[in-house]
Design an enzyme around this catalytic site. Structure first.
Site, PDB file in Angstrom:
ATOM      1  CG  HIS A 105       3.393  -0.811  -3.055  1.00 41.03           C
ATOM      2  ND1 HIS A 105       2.965  -2.081  -2.816  1.00 41.03           N
ATOM      3  CD2 HIS A 105       3.943  -0.141  -2.074  1.00 41.03           C
ATOM      4  CE1 HIS A 105       3.598  -2.264  -1.485  1.00 41.03           C
ATOM      5  NE2 HIS A 105       4.088  -1.417  -1.173  1.00 41.03           N
ATOM      6  CG  HIS A 107       6.655   3.222  -0.777  1.00 36.80           C
ATOM      7  ND1 HIS A 107       5.934   3.398   0.348  1.00 36.80           N
ATOM      8  CD2 HIS A 107       6.822   1.889  -0.975  1.00 36.80           C
ATOM      9  CE1 HIS A 107       5.848   2.228   0.839  1.00 36.80           C
ATOM     10  NE2 HIS A 107       6.284   1.322   0.254  1.00 36.80           N
TER      11      HIS A 107
HETATM   12  P1  AMP Z   1       5.351  -1.955   1.626  1.00 35.58           P
HETATM   13  O1  AMP Z   1       5.648  -2.336   3.050  1.00 35.58           O
HETATM   14  O2  AMP Z   1       6.391  -1.347   0.736  1.00 35.58           O
HETATM   15  O3  AMP Z   1       4.459  -3.089   1.104  1.00 35.58           O
HETATM   16  O4  AMP Z   1       4.329  -0.756   1.901  1.00 35.58           O
HETATM   17  C1  AMP Z   1       2.950  -0.741   2.158  1.00 35.58           C
HETATM   18  C2  AMP Z   1       2.749   0.500   2.508  1.00 35.58           C
HETATM   19  O5  AMP Z   1       1.129   0.696   2.506  1.00 35.58           O
HETATM   20  C3  AMP Z   1       3.020   0.997   3.804  1.00 35.58           C
HETATM   21  O6  AMP Z   1       3.648   2.293   3.595  1.00 35.58           O
HETATM   22  C4  AMP Z   1       1.766   1.507   4.448  1.00 35.58           C
HETATM   23  O7  AMP Z   1       1.712   2.533   5.386  1.00 35.58           O
HETATM   24  C5  AMP Z   1       0.785   1.743   3.501  1.00 35.58           C
HETATM   25  N1  AMP Z   1      -0.615   1.165   3.808  1.00 35.58           N
HETATM   26  C6  AMP Z   1      -1.109   0.029   4.248  1.00 35.58           C
HETATM   27  N2  AMP Z   1      -2.465   0.134   4.188  1.00 35.58           N
HETATM   28  C7  AMP Z   1      -2.957   1.114   3.663  1.00 35.58           C
HETATM   29  C8  AMP Z   1      -4.161   1.563   3.404  1.00 35.58           C
HETATM   30  N3  AMP Z   1      -5.070   0.953   3.879  1.00 35.58           N
HETATM   31  N4  AMP Z   1      -4.179   2.754   2.718  1.00 35.58           N
HETATM   32  C9  AMP Z   1      -3.022   3.353   2.436  1.00 35.58           C
HETATM   33  N5  AMP Z   1      -1.947   2.885   2.569  1.00 35.58           N
HETATM   34  C10 AMP Z   1      -1.682   1.876   3.184  1.00 35.58           C
END
Ligand code: AMP
Length: 145
Positions: A105, A107
């Protein structure tokens, strides 16, 4: 390439299968964009591919070909929707770098004058507020080519 295999039960895979809800802002054949539930700033959005890959290390190069136009659309729309002064695009690969959800993903994080970004993945946002922000981005997307 060798490495930890993709886990089909990660939270974004569940969102893609509709098993858990999300505040979606954009979807096409290859990508989905939805609000981060623990935003680092107002309008923080995530862009994911529909194809399963853990991160940059196992993704097929074509995955990025589909992802980046969506990242660009969301960056433009969120800057417009929230009158941001810029947009930060961030992407983590493996736990050591800060990755916490193991489905590739990007951001898309709007930035604002005098406002520091919140810490990564720390504080849950109110669902109603996320729904409102998703609507703002969907509206702005109508004016983005
Ligand atoms: P990363 O640390 O780059 O893997 O980012 C994962 C992101 O997913 C974090 O910014 C979390 O806040 C976000 N996140 C976790 N669970 C969910 C969810 N159910 N829906 C939307 N975002 C999420």
């Amino acid at each position: 390439m060798q490495g930890t295999p993709y886990d089909p039960d990660n939270i974004f895979a569940k969102i893609l299968r509709g098993e858990i809800p999300s505040h979606a802002v954009y979807e096409d054949e290859h990508t989905l964009a939805f609000m981060d539930v623990m935003p680092q700033s107002e309008g923080h959005t995530l862009v994911i591919p529909k194809t399963p890959s853990r991160n940059i290390f196992d993704a097929d190069p074509t995955t990025f070909m589909w992802l980046m136009p969506t990242v660009q659309k969301i960056a433009k729309a969120s800057k417009k929707a929230f009158h941001a002064n810029g947009v930060r695009v961030v992407q983590f690969n493996e736990a050591g770098s800060g990755q916490t959800v193991f489905h590739l993903h990007f951001h898309v994080i709007p930035t604002y004058d005098g406002v520091e970004l919140k810490l990564h993945a720390r504080q849950q946002e109110d669902g109603g507020h996320l729904a409102h922000n998703a609507e703002m981005i969907r509206e702005a997307l109508k004016f983005i080519s």
